[in-house]
Design a protein around this motif. Structure first.
Motif, PDB file in Angstrom:
ATOM      1  N   GLN A 114       0.803  -1.219   0.000  1.00 51.52           N
ATOM      2  CA  GLN A 114       0.000   0.000   0.000  1.00 51.52           C
ATOM      3  C   GLN A 114       0.844   1.282   0.000  1.00 51.52           C
ATOM      4  N   GLN A 115       1.820   1.326   0.910  1.00 52.19           N
ATOM      5  CA  GLN A 115       2.609   2.540   1.065  1.00 52.19           C
ATOM      6  C   GLN A 115       3.358   2.880  -0.223  1.00 52.19           C
ATOM      7  N   GLU A 116       3.969   1.846  -0.769  1.00 52.53           N
ATOM      8  CA  GLU A 116       4.736   2.024  -2.006  1.00 52.53           C
ATOM      9  C   GLU A 116       3.822   2.496  -3.139  1.00 52.53           C
ATOM     10  N   ALA A 117       2.624   1.889  -3.220  1.00 51.66           N
ATOM     11  CA  ALA A 117       1.683   2.238  -4.289  1.00 51.66           C
ATOM     12  C   ALA A 117       1.248   3.692  -4.158  1.00 51.66           C
ATOM     13  N   LEU A 118       0.971   4.110  -2.910  1.00 52.24           N
ATOM     14  CA  LEU A 118       0.536   5.502  -2.707  1.00 52.24           C
ATOM     15  C   LEU A 118       1.660   6.478  -3.028  1.00 52.24           C
ATOM     16  N   ASP A 119       2.879   6.116  -2.653  1.00 46.39           N
ATOM     17  CA  ASP A 119       4.006   7.000  -2.972  1.00 46.39           C
ATOM     18  C   ASP A 119       4.177   7.097  -4.487  1.00 46.39           C
ATOM     19  N   ARG A 120       3.984   5.963  -5.166  1.00 53.05           N
ATOM     20  CA  ARG A 120       4.177   5.929  -6.618  1.00 53.05           C
ATOM     21  C   ARG A 120       3.218   6.884  -7.336  1.00 53.05           C
ATOM     22  N   VAL A 121       1.999   7.014  -6.788  1.00 53.44           N
ATOM     23  CA  VAL A 121       1.012   7.901  -7.434  1.00 53.44           C
ATOM     24  C   VAL A 121       0.945   9.263  -6.725  1.00 53.44           C
ATOM     25  N   ASP A 122       1.963   9.520  -5.892  1.00 54.08           N
ATOM     26  CA  ASP A 122       2.093  10.813  -5.225  1.00 54.08           C
ATOM     27  C   ASP A 122       0.919  11.117  -4.296  1.00 54.08           C
ATOM     28  N   LEU A 123       0.436  10.094  -3.582  1.00 56.95           N
ATOM     29  CA  LEU A 123      -0.657  10.293  -2.621  1.00 56.95           C
ATOM     30  C   LEU A 123      -0.248   9.843  -1.222  1.00 56.95           C
ATOM     31  N   GLY A 124       1.057   9.767  -0.982  1.00 56.65           N
ATOM     32  CA  GLY A 124       1.531   9.383   0.356  1.00 56.65           C
ATOM     33  C   GLY A 124       0.909  10.314   1.395  1.00 56.65           C
ATOM     34  N   GLY A 125       0.433   9.750   2.510  1.00 55.85           N
ATOM     35  CA  GLY A 125      -0.139  10.565   3.581  1.00 55.85           C
ATOM     36  C   GLY A 125      -1.647  10.737   3.490  1.00 55.85           C
ATOM     37  N   THR A 126      -2.267  10.198   2.444  1.00 59.34           N
ATOM     38  CA  THR A 126      -3.729  10.381   2.298  1.00 59.34           C
ATOM     39  C   THR A 126      -4.521   9.160   2.779  1.00 59.34           C
ATOM     40  N   GLU A 127      -3.826   8.189   3.391  1.00 59.40           N
ATOM     41  CA  GLU A 127      -4.471   6.912   3.746  1.00 59.40           C
ATOM     42  C   GLU A 127      -5.820   7.083   4.446  1.00 59.40           C
ATOM     43  N   LYS A 128      -5.896   8.072   5.364  1.00 59.58           N
ATOM     44  CA  LYS A 128      -7.109   8.188   6.190  1.00 59.58           C
ATOM     45  C   LYS A 128      -8.151   9.131   5.592  1.00 59.58           C
TER      46      LYS A 128
END
Ligand SMILES: Nc1ncnc2c1ncn2[C@@H]1O[C@H](COP(=O)(O)OP(=O)(O)OP(=O)(O)O)[C@@H](O)[C@H]1O
Length: 210
Positions: A114-128
């Motif tokens: 999950q973390q890697e995928a979110l970073d890849r699409v530049d959405l790191g930190g939006t999990e919640k």
């Protein structure tokens, strides 16, 4: 490899398309074009078994998927298909992380987490964040992160760049190409020139006047 043999779809007397022959190997990109109403979405729906063709067959590897029962068809879809719908099909009242959890299959070897995928699409930190609070482009990137996590053998994309700016369109093309390089068979309905340049196979659906 996914193969379409003599595929046809009719609604009552209206034939949408017939006699389609398409073979897409893992690692190849097939582009489906055609005027609005020519049946591009319906073809993608048939390939994912959300809809059924009225003639011909679809084979994946050695399995004739059009002969599968409904429950076996659901397993085929869950285990093998990543589908980027035109309207994304995210759960808007759930968080980004909850939506990403839905992308997991029963396979243990998820390509990336999950973390890697979110970073890849530049959405790191939006999990919640709830998905409905995100912009259209951000929601599209959540859907792309789902695909990265699933890393499906077959990827279907329906007009994936039609509502996006150049930056987000470029990301779609990059991720599509990355998955193809990793061995995914990509089938994309689009008129985007950048995507058409990546095509190994082109198939134009002709709007029938009947
Ligand atoms: N279940 C159904 N019953 C009757 N007609 C249907 C059904 N599903 C789709 N159609 C018709 O089939 C045609 C093709 O629709 P489809 O959405 O596949 O086209 P498309 O090429 O993806 O169009 P667009 O580019 O506008 O998204 C449409 O005219 C639609 O109304």
């Amino acid at each position: 490899m996914i193969r379409v043999d003599g595929l046809g779809k009719s609604f009552g007397r209206r034939t949408l398309w017939s006699g389609l022959e398409i073979t897409v190997d893992g690692g190849q990109v097939a582009v489906i074009t055609g005027l609005s109403g020519s049946g591009k979405t319906t073809l993608l729906n048939c390939l994912s078994l959300l809809d059924r063709p009225t003639e011909g067959s679809i084979t994946y590897g050695r399995t004739e998927v059009t002969a599968l029962s409904r429950s076996a068809g659901r397993r085929y879809r869950r285990d093998n298909i990543g589908y980027l719908f035109q309207d994304l099909a995210l759960i808007e009242d759930a968080t980004v992380a909850e939506n990403l959890r839905l992308a997991r299959t029963t396979r243990r070897d998820h390509a990336i987490r999950q973390q890697e995928a979110l970073d890849r699409v530049d959405l790191g930190g939006t999990e919640k964040e709830k998905v409905f609070r995100l912009s259209g482009g951000e929601q599209q990137r959540v859907a792309l992160a789902q695909l990265l996590i699933k890393s499906p053998p077959i990827l279907l994309l329906d007009e994936p760049t039609s509502a996006l700016d150049n930056v987000n369109s470029g990301l779609v093309v990059d991720i599509m190409s990355e998955l193809a390089t990793a061995g995914t068979a990509v089938i994309v309905a689009t008129h985007n020139e950048q995507i058409r340049e990546c095509a190994d196979i082109e198939c134009e659906l002709v709007l029938q006047k009947n």
